[in-house]
Motif scaffolding. Structure first.
Motif, PDB file in Angstrom:
ATOM      1  N   ASP A 386      33.298  55.990  44.499  1.00  0.00           N
ATOM      2  CA  ASP A 386      33.470  54.555  44.700  1.00  0.00           C
ATOM      3  C   ASP A 386      32.341  53.970  45.541  1.00  0.00           C
ATOM      4  O   ASP A 386      31.861  52.863  45.275  1.00  0.00           O
ATOM      5  CB  ASP A 386      34.820  54.309  45.378  1.00  0.00           C
ATOM      6  CG  ASP A 386      35.130  52.835  45.541  1.00  0.00           C
ATOM      7  OD1 ASP A 386      35.232  52.135  44.512  1.00  0.00           O
ATOM      8  OD2 ASP A 386      35.256  52.364  46.685  1.00  0.00           O
ATOM      9  N   LYS A 390      29.011  51.045  44.495  1.00  0.00           N
ATOM     10  CA  LYS A 390      29.247  49.799  45.221  1.00  0.00           C
ATOM     11  C   LYS A 390      28.033  48.889  45.220  1.00  0.00           C
ATOM     12  O   LYS A 390      28.166  47.672  45.387  1.00  0.00           O
ATOM     13  CB  LYS A 390      29.648  50.123  46.658  1.00  0.00           C
ATOM     14  CG  LYS A 390      30.057  48.920  47.497  1.00  0.00           C
ATOM     15  CD  LYS A 390      30.531  49.349  48.871  1.00  0.00           C
ATOM     16  CE  LYS A 390      31.826  50.124  48.792  1.00  0.00           C
ATOM     17  NZ  LYS A 390      32.372  50.431  50.129  1.00  0.00           N
ATOM     18  N   ASN A 427      37.639  48.196  41.011  1.00  0.00           N
ATOM     19  CA  ASN A 427      36.520  47.912  41.910  1.00  0.00           C
ATOM     20  C   ASN A 427      35.215  47.707  41.146  1.00  0.00           C
ATOM     21  O   ASN A 427      34.396  46.851  41.508  1.00  0.00           O
ATOM     22  CB  ASN A 427      36.358  49.046  42.920  1.00  0.00           C
ATOM     23  CG  ASN A 427      37.483  49.086  43.933  1.00  0.00           C
ATOM     24  OD1 ASN A 427      38.239  48.121  44.077  1.00  0.00           O
ATOM     25  ND2 ASN A 427      37.620  50.194  44.635  1.00  0.00           N
ATOM     26  N   ARG A 430      35.165  44.267  39.531  1.00  0.00           N
ATOM     27  CA  ARG A 430      35.025  43.189  40.515  1.00  0.00           C
ATOM     28  C   ARG A 430      33.615  43.116  41.074  1.00  0.00           C
ATOM     29  O   ARG A 430      33.093  42.032  41.352  1.00  0.00           O
ATOM     30  CB  ARG A 430      36.028  43.409  41.655  1.00  0.00           C
ATOM     31  CG  ARG A 430      36.057  42.249  42.645  1.00  0.00           C
ATOM     32  CD  ARG A 430      37.070  42.494  43.743  1.00  0.00           C
ATOM     33  NE  ARG A 430      37.112  41.365  44.657  1.00  0.00           N
ATOM     34  CZ  ARG A 430      36.273  41.190  45.687  1.00  0.00           C
ATOM     35  NH1 ARG A 430      35.319  42.093  45.915  1.00  0.00           N
ATOM     36  NH2 ARG A 430      36.382  40.128  46.475  1.00  0.00           N
ATOM     37  N   ARG A 431      32.967  44.255  41.251  1.00  0.00           N
ATOM     38  CA  ARG A 431      31.613  44.263  41.813  1.00  0.00           C
ATOM     39  C   ARG A 431      30.540  43.875  40.807  1.00  0.00           C
ATOM     40  O   ARG A 431      29.486  43.375  41.184  1.00  0.00           O
ATOM     41  CB  ARG A 431      31.299  45.667  42.363  1.00  0.00           C
ATOM     42  CG  ARG A 431      32.170  46.098  43.516  1.00  0.00           C
ATOM     43  CD  ARG A 431      32.037  47.591  43.735  1.00  0.00           C
ATOM     44  NE  ARG A 431      32.937  48.078  44.781  1.00  0.00           N
ATOM     45  CZ  ARG A 431      33.212  49.355  44.981  1.00  0.00           C
ATOM     46  NH1 ARG A 431      32.671  50.288  44.190  1.00  0.00           N
ATOM     47  NH2 ARG A 431      34.032  49.722  45.945  1.00  0.00           N
ATOM     48  N   ARG A 527      35.972  36.129  43.139  1.00  0.00           N
ATOM     49  CA  ARG A 527      36.059  37.002  44.293  1.00  0.00           C
ATOM     50  C   ARG A 527      36.943  36.430  45.390  1.00  0.00           C
ATOM     51  O   ARG A 527      37.451  37.168  46.242  1.00  0.00           O
ATOM     52  CB  ARG A 527      34.654  37.271  44.847  1.00  0.00           C
ATOM     53  CG  ARG A 527      33.712  37.883  43.815  1.00  0.00           C
ATOM     54  CD  ARG A 527      32.347  38.156  44.423  1.00  0.00           C
ATOM     55  NE  ARG A 527      32.402  39.165  45.466  1.00  0.00           N
ATOM     56  CZ  ARG A 527      32.328  40.469  45.252  1.00  0.00           C
ATOM     57  NH1 ARG A 527      32.204  40.918  44.009  1.00  0.00           N
ATOM     58  NH2 ARG A 527      32.372  41.307  46.250  1.00  0.00           N
ATOM     59  N   SER A 531      40.401  41.144  45.671  1.00  0.00           N
ATOM     60  CA  SER A 531      39.871  41.998  46.741  1.00  0.00           C
ATOM     61  C   SER A 531      39.741  43.416  46.221  1.00  0.00           C
ATOM     62  O   SER A 531      40.436  43.824  45.278  1.00  0.00           O
ATOM     63  CB  SER A 531      40.773  41.967  47.974  1.00  0.00           C
ATOM     64  OG  SER A 531      42.074  42.434  47.654  1.00  0.00           O
ATOM     65  N   GLU A 532      38.851  44.169  46.851  1.00  0.00           N
ATOM     66  CA  GLU A 532      38.658  45.556  46.449  1.00  0.00           C
ATOM     67  C   GLU A 532      39.841  46.417  46.891  1.00  0.00           C
ATOM     68  O   GLU A 532      40.567  46.083  47.825  1.00  0.00           O
ATOM     69  CB  GLU A 532      37.359  46.106  47.049  1.00  0.00           C
ATOM     70  CG  GLU A 532      36.109  45.497  46.448  1.00  0.00           C
ATOM     71  CD  GLU A 532      34.861  46.218  46.915  1.00  0.00           C
ATOM     72  OE1 GLU A 532      35.009  47.273  47.586  1.00  0.00           O
ATOM     73  OE2 GLU A 532      33.757  45.744  46.611  1.00  0.00           O
TER      74      GLU A 532
END
Length: 618
Positions: A386, A390, A427, A430-431, A527, A531-532
């Motif tokens: 993870d 990132k 995650n 979302r990133r 965002r 949230s992550e």
């Protein structure tokens, strides 16, 4: 004849030793300490300092010998000093001191043998260790006697018996002194260099299965284990701005008195070092010792243990951690569990020390296999995975490849793995907003005209070959190549995350009702509203944790399954979209030409042996 003579001498010495008790040994020691004319008692007392002697005899003799040698040690010549180096006037005195030196060396040798002897008591070993360390402190004119200490460490490392007790004694009583740690690293570096130069054939890869070679390999592995246990128990020196917390084991009392009477500035005192210089010297010795140890042929179990602790216990204290890049990259290229364990240290070098590893993400991508979800260190691996994904500078194709690879693993991993995969994909989406198109992609919208024509042609051919019992009204083609280890060539950007929908129909209730799986269908690019997820909350899951959570979970309504007929399988055919199960007679399962056996089996099964064949729908 020589052998018989030696045996006779041994028997004679044993008979002589049997005549002495504790009282007689105490008398011999008192006479030796009271007058130099009784110097002949010295060789006699030395004969009782051996592993074969009773412990009380060893202790009584050692007390007298310790009291005799301790004040004489600063005046004794070195073992390498020759008689020609002395003048004629003091020739007799030099010969006497040289003889005493040889007896002292004999005492040290006997004490080292007692220290590693398996039949000796632990209490006796502790007394012997304290005596040796006292000799180390004063035998070199008040300075640290590294030769005696090296003999002590060498006997511990090369011992074929357990050495945990001795190393723990050193750790609790002596490793707090900085000079002992300093010379420990020096001795271990010498021992590692000696072992590295030996031509030892590894029994696992040897072409011949010789007993001697196997024994040699076993002894080598035992020595390496002892060395690791010793070096891992030596605490490194933390950087500090003062020397108030630094203790020295060996320091000349006269130098200390002179320093108290007339303090000198640090720049004029050769023995005084600043905290920064001490830390620098200790780091250099620490680095040399560990680099020398890591060059040895480590056994597989020890290899894994070293990799587990390397990023916390070693890397922060090295003078130049980049020196480990070759060792870690070789470990990372091995694959399997070793690569997973090496990832922690390699990640530290890349993020904190600027190590460049071009093929890092390709190797990381290759580690995503179903077996990783049952590995011992999977929790740490998923957290590092993870963290590695990132960075916002990660290319879109790379993020898409990892997301697609993880989603494909949803079809084959345990329920606990499905939970952590959902968190990882959440995650990633979302990133990296550029790959959110993979969530709701359809071929008719996102693919080009040429690909659409090909898809329609393939679908038409499949419609002719299949019946109308297909669960999907429109067929699609997944362009993702799951067998490709290079993420650049996986064609993940042309695919979709259709596997995520399977988690909503998972047979395990905790996996099917998780909120994260439902949230993947939402717009994660906003965002402010999302949230992550902390992957650590899911990474250590297993069947036991899921079962425990389900048992402790309170439910208001309990669903009951009612079947009109007794089920014949765990899953029904409707649970597998895109698959059909046809019944076909398979007489070839019955071996031989025995018609009676075939007839009996057919009557028993009411229609012959059957098997289910699965036909994959593209």
């Amino acid at each position: 004849m020589a052998t018989v003579s030696a045996k006779n001498k041994t028997k004679t010495k044993t008979k002589k030793k049997d005549r002495y008790g504790v009282a007689e040994l105490k008398t011999l020691g008192n006479d030796l300490l009271s007058s130099a004319s009784n110097i002949n008692n010295l060789p006699l007392l030395l004969t009782f300092v051996s592993p074969s002697s009773p412990p009380h005899h060893v202790l009584e003799s050692l007390l007298s010998l310790h009291s005799f040698f301790l004040p004489l040690l600063p005046t004794l010549p070195s073992s390498a000093t020759r008689a020609d180096d002395s003048t004629t006037d003091d020739q007799s005195q030099f010969i006497y001191l040289t003889w005493l030196r040889s007896k002292f060396d004999e005492l040290v040798k006997s004490l080292v043998e007692i220290l590693v002897a398996p039949q000796c008591d632990e209490t006796l070993k502790e007394v012997v260790l304290d005596t040796l360390m006292e000799f180390v402190k004063v035998a070199n004119a008040g300075q640290f006697h590294s030769a005696i200490y090296h003999k002590l460490l060498r006997s511990i490392v090369h011992s074929m018996d357990p050495v945990a007790f001795l190393v723990d004694l050193l750790t609790s009583k002596y490793f707090k002194y900085i000079d002992i740690r300093y010379y420990t690293f020096i001795s271990l570096t010498k021992l590692a260099t000696t072992l590295e130069g030996k031509d030892v054939t590894d029994g696992r890869s040897a072409s011949t299965d010789s007993t001697d070679e196997n024994q040699l390999s076993s002894n080598m592995e035992h020595v390496i284990h002892n060395m690791y246990y010793t070096i891992s128990n030596v605490p490194p020196l933390e950087s500090s701005n003062d020397t108030s917390n630094i203790e020295m084991w060996s320091r000349s009392e006269s130098d200390g008195d002179a320093a108290d009477k007339q303090p000198k500035p640090e720049k004029h005192n050769k023995n005084a070092l600043s905290a920064a210089k001490i830390a620098k010297k200790m780091k250099l010795k620490f680095t040399k010792a560990w680099i020398g140890f890591l060059r040895l042929p480590l056994p597989l179990d020890l290899y894994k243990e070293v990799l587990v602790n390397l990023h916390q216990a070693v890397i922060p204290h090295l003078s130049n951690p980049i020196m480990l890049c070759d060792f870690l990259t070789r470990s990372y290229d091995i694959g399997g569990v070793v690569s997973v364990i090496a990832l922690s240290s390699l990640y530290v070098l890349m993020t904190q020390y600027g190590l460049e590893y071009p093929n890092f993400y390709e190797k990381l991508y290759a580690l995503l296999v179903p077996s990783i979800f049952m590995a011992k260190h999977r929790a740490r691996f998923f957290q590092l995975l993870d963290s590695c994904l990132k960075s916002p500078l990660l290319p879109a194709y790379l993020a898409a490849s990892f997301a697609k690879k993880l989603s494909r693993l949803l079809l084959s991993v345990p329920p606990s793995g499905a939970l952590v995969i959902t968190a990882l994909i959440h995650n990633i989406l979302r990133r990296h907003p550029s790959i959110n198109c993979l969530v709701h992609r359809e071929d008719s919208v996102d693919e080009g005209k040429d690909d659409l024509r090909k898809d329609e042609a393939i679908a038409a051919n499949l419609d002719d070959a299949k019946t109308g019992a297909m669960p999907c009204q429109k067929l699609g083609i997944d362009h993702f190549n799951n067998e490709e280890n290079n993420p650049k060539k996986s064609c993940a950007m042309r695919s979709s995350l259709w596997e995520i929908d399977t988690i909503l129909h998972h047979y395990c209730p905790p996996a099917s009702r998780q909120v994260l799986a439902l949230s993947l269908g939402n717009d994660l690019t906003v965002r402010a509203k999302t949230s992550e997820v902390d992957v650590g909350d899911f990474s250590s899951g297993s069947y036991a944790t899921i079962l425990g959570a389900e048992i402790s979970r309170r439910v208001k309504q309990v669903p009951l399954a009612f079947f009109k007929t007794t089920p014949s399988s765990l899953f029904s055919e409707t649970d597998f979209a895109g698959w059909t199960f046809n019944l076909e007679e398979t007489p070839e399962l019955i071996s031989g030409n025995d018609e009676s056996a075939t007839k009996g089996l057919s009557e028993h099964d009411h229609g012959g042996a059957v098997k289910r064949q699965r036909i994959e729908c593209p």
